[in-house]
Write a protein that holds these residues in place. Sequence first.
Motif, PDB file in Angstrom:
ATOM      1  N   VAL A  10     -11.899  28.449  58.584  1.00 41.45           N
ATOM      2  CA  VAL A  10     -11.484  29.216  57.575  1.00 41.45           C
ATOM      3  C   VAL A  10     -10.066  29.386  56.950  1.00 41.45           C
ATOM      4  CG1 VAL A  10     -11.782  31.440  55.514  1.00 41.45           C
ATOM      5  CG2 VAL A  10     -13.617  30.774  57.625  1.00 41.45           C
ATOM      6  N   ARG A  11      -9.818  28.364  56.000  1.00 40.11           N
ATOM      7  CA  ARG A  11      -8.199  28.436  55.639  1.00 40.11           C
ATOM      8  C   ARG A  11      -7.392  29.052  55.087  1.00 40.11           C
ATOM      9  NH1 ARG A  11     -11.494  25.115  52.687  1.00 40.11           N
ATOM     10  NH2 ARG A  11     -11.480  22.958  53.041  1.00 40.11           N
ATOM     11  N   PRO A  12      -6.112  29.303  55.500  1.00 41.80           N
ATOM     12  CA  PRO A  12      -5.002  30.117  56.168  1.00 41.80           C
ATOM     13  C   PRO A  12      -5.376  31.280  54.802  1.00 41.80           C
ATOM     14  CG  PRO A  12      -4.293  28.519  56.860  1.00 41.80           C
ATOM     15  CD  PRO A  12      -5.400  28.449  56.112  1.00 41.80           C
ATOM     16  N   LEU A  13      -4.890  31.276  53.407  1.00 42.18           N
ATOM     17  CA  LEU A  13      -5.132  31.881  52.574  1.00 42.18           C
ATOM     18  C   LEU A  13      -6.101  32.658  52.277  1.00 42.18           C
ATOM     19  CD1 LEU A  13      -2.363  29.607  49.809  1.00 42.18           C
ATOM     20  CD2 LEU A  13      -1.955  31.459  51.219  1.00 42.18           C
ATOM     21  N   THR A  14      -7.045  31.409  52.701  1.00 39.91           N
ATOM     22  CA  THR A  14      -8.817  32.700  52.014  1.00 39.91           C
ATOM     23  C   THR A  14      -8.905  33.346  53.169  1.00 39.91           C
ATOM     24  OG1 THR A  14      -9.347  29.803  50.988  1.00 39.91           O
ATOM     25  CG2 THR A  14     -11.061  31.873  51.699  1.00 39.91           C
ATOM     26  N   LEU A  15      -8.171  33.222  54.198  1.00 42.79           N
ATOM     27  CA  LEU A  15      -8.805  34.178  54.915  1.00 42.79           C
ATOM     28  C   LEU A  15      -7.705  35.924  54.763  1.00 42.79           C
ATOM     29  CD1 LEU A  15      -8.055  32.515  59.383  1.00 42.79           C
ATOM     30  CD2 LEU A  15      -9.884  33.682  58.288  1.00 42.79           C
ATOM     31  N   ALA A  16      -6.570  35.230  54.359  1.00 40.31           N
ATOM     32  CA  ALA A  16      -5.669  36.675  53.900  1.00 40.31           C
ATOM     33  C   ALA A  16      -6.880  37.676  52.999  1.00 40.31           C
ATOM     34  CB  ALA A  16      -4.237  36.644  54.051  1.00 40.31           C
ATOM     35  N   GLY A  52     -16.386  49.110  67.037  1.00 38.22           N
ATOM     36  CA  GLY A  52     -17.396  48.712  67.509  1.00 38.22           C
ATOM     37  C   GLY A  52     -18.051  47.545  66.770  1.00 38.22           C
ATOM     38  N   SER A  53     -19.020  48.522  65.684  1.00 37.87           N
ATOM     39  CA  SER A  53     -19.924  47.649  65.103  1.00 37.87           C
ATOM     40  C   SER A  53     -19.453  46.931  64.452  1.00 37.87           C
ATOM     41  CB  SER A  53     -20.439  48.875  63.881  1.00 37.87           C
ATOM     42  OG  SER A  53     -19.619  48.787  63.390  1.00 37.87           O
ATOM     43  N   THR A  54     -20.668  45.952  64.357  1.00 36.75           N
ATOM     44  CA  THR A  54     -20.166  44.977  63.627  1.00 36.75           C
ATOM     45  C   THR A  54     -21.187  44.761  61.830  1.00 36.75           C
ATOM     46  OG1 THR A  54     -22.022  43.230  64.668  1.00 36.75           O
ATOM     47  CG2 THR A  54     -19.467  43.601  65.620  1.00 36.75           C
ATOM     48  N   ARG A  55     -20.658  44.187  60.647  1.00 36.53           N
ATOM     49  CA  ARG A  55     -21.237  44.118  60.100  1.00 36.53           C
ATOM     50  C   ARG A  55     -21.184  42.019  59.422  1.00 36.53           C
ATOM     51  NH1 ARG A  55     -18.667  44.468  54.293  1.00 36.53           N
ATOM     52  NH2 ARG A  55     -16.414  45.033  54.747  1.00 36.53           N
ATOM     53  N   ASP A  56     -22.052  41.175  58.894  1.00 39.25           N
ATOM     54  CA  ASP A  56     -22.025  40.195  58.215  1.00 39.25           C
ATOM     55  C   ASP A  56     -21.308  39.775  56.975  1.00 39.25           C
ATOM     56  OD1 ASP A  56     -21.205  38.668  60.413  1.00 39.25           O
ATOM     57  OD2 ASP A  56     -24.068  38.676  60.585  1.00 39.25           O
ATOM     58  N   LEU A  57     -20.788  38.671  56.569  1.00 40.12           N
ATOM     59  CA  LEU A  57     -20.232  38.728  54.703  1.00 40.12           C
ATOM     60  C   LEU A  57     -20.190  37.041  54.932  1.00 40.12           C
ATOM     61  CD1 LEU A  57     -17.045  40.814  54.439  1.00 40.12           C
ATOM     62  CD2 LEU A  57     -19.144  41.384  53.777  1.00 40.12           C
ATOM     63  N   VAL A  58     -20.688  36.508  53.622  1.00 38.43           N
ATOM     64  CA  VAL A  58     -20.880  35.310  53.136  1.00 38.43           C
ATOM     65  C   VAL A  58     -19.802  34.358  52.456  1.00 38.43           C
ATOM     66  CG1 VAL A  58     -22.384  33.070  52.423  1.00 38.43           C
ATOM     67  CG2 VAL A  58     -22.823  35.139  54.231  1.00 38.43           C
ATOM     68  N   LEU A  59     -18.753  33.648  52.758  1.00 39.13           N
ATOM     69  CA  LEU A  59     -18.397  33.082  52.058  1.00 39.13           C
ATOM     70  C   LEU A  59     -18.107  31.527  51.554  1.00 39.13           C
ATOM     71  CD1 LEU A  59     -15.162  32.989  51.412  1.00 39.13           C
ATOM     72  CD2 LEU A  59     -14.848  31.733  53.515  1.00 39.13           C
ATOM     73  N   ARG A  60     -18.397  32.106  50.524  1.00 37.06           N
ATOM     74  CA  ARG A  60     -19.174  30.388  49.639  1.00 37.06           C
ATOM     75  C   ARG A  60     -17.543  29.856  48.620  1.00 37.06           C
ATOM     76  NH1 ARG A  60     -23.518  29.046  47.096  1.00 37.06           N
ATOM     77  NH2 ARG A  60     -23.718  27.735  44.860  1.00 37.06           N
ATOM     78  N   THR A  61     -17.024  28.434  49.069  1.00 38.04           N
ATOM     79  CA  THR A  61     -15.736  28.291  48.672  1.00 38.04           C
ATOM     80  C   THR A  61     -16.689  26.504  47.945  1.00 38.04           C
ATOM     81  OG1 THR A  61     -14.559  29.289  50.471  1.00 38.04           O
ATOM     82  CG2 THR A  61     -13.971  27.170  49.178  1.00 38.04           C
ATOM     83  N   PHE A  62     -16.150  26.241  46.732  1.00 36.71           N
ATOM     84  CA  PHE A  62     -16.244  25.235  46.142  1.00 36.71           C
ATOM     85  C   PHE A  62     -14.663  24.635  46.430  1.00 36.71           C
ATOM     86  CE2 PHE A  62     -18.768  27.605  43.911  1.00 36.71           C
ATOM     87  CZ  PHE A  62     -19.814  26.890  43.697  1.00 36.71           C
ATOM     88  N   VAL A  63     -14.913  23.366  46.659  1.00 37.53           N
ATOM     89  CA  VAL A  63     -13.661  22.609  46.913  1.00 37.53           C
ATOM     90  C   VAL A  63     -14.080  20.830  45.943  1.00 37.53           C
ATOM     91  CG1 VAL A  63     -12.394  21.027  48.637  1.00 37.53           C
ATOM     92  CG2 VAL A  63     -13.814  22.674  49.683  1.00 37.53           C
TER      93      VAL A  63
END
Length: 317
Positions: A10-16, A52-63
Amino acid sequence: MTDHDEATAVRPLTLAWVSRHLEAGERIVKTEALHGGNTAEMRRLTIAAQDGSTRDLVLRTFVDVERADDWLNREADALTLLTGTGVPAPGLVAVDPAAAHCEYPSLLMTHLAGRPVLDDEGLETRVPVLARQLLAIHAVRPAERPREYVTLTTADTVVTPKGADAAAWAAAIDVIRAPAPRYEGRFLHRDFQPGNVLFDVLPPRPAGARITGVVDWAATSWGPADLDVAHCSTILALLHGPAWGLRFPEAYEEAGGVLAAAANERLYWRVRDGLACSEEVQQVAQPWRQAGRTDLTMRTVEERLDAYVTSLMDALG
């Protein structure tokens, strides 16, 4: 699934940008590429909290996708609209349609459990479930309508498959030269088909699957219910055989859905969608092969498309 030290996928700016939309103390601990999309990069992000709990997200990127901002704005609007409607769509977390913060236009949403089911096993049970879900989508009454549907082919751009029934295809092309029939508008997904529907499948009971989510709302439109039904019918015909493409409209009506009354009007919408797929057979079939349907070669899909279009012309033409 990758470990956190490989999260540079996941690209740096997007991670931030993603990190700024997490709760206090949360961090990304895993990323996973999700396969099956034709136009966007999809990644599942596992988020860990301090307890310690976790959850999931989805990242959608148009290149390098034209009109990416339009697609993402439409999807964001649809996800916002669908909140609380009972339609199992992801929840919107954040969107950056113009890439003001990310390297490329991106959307962050909640993750839904389940997976697409593309196998033939259990199809007889899943088709009515799909029909009922599509009917529920068409029942949504937005305060502000999305934009009118856009046609995806013209009589001059159809690609007749090699070895196809030339007479049937010529007649089908003539069908879409006519003006579109009048219709009563509905809220459309516009790409409702098995690849965009998630099922909760219990291994011992594949036929008893239930829908846990519907994804990819970037093409949301306003138009005839026939158009959504036609698209799912075409994809079912290519995935499982022409008979299933003919079966789906029946299942939709059995669920209480209303389609065009006149046979020539029904033919128009179904042929239009079938012919639209002729222009992108490779793009349609490739994700299926990646998902394990290696039997769906380009030639196989072309033959099924030819058989489906010919069946439509025989049945309704």
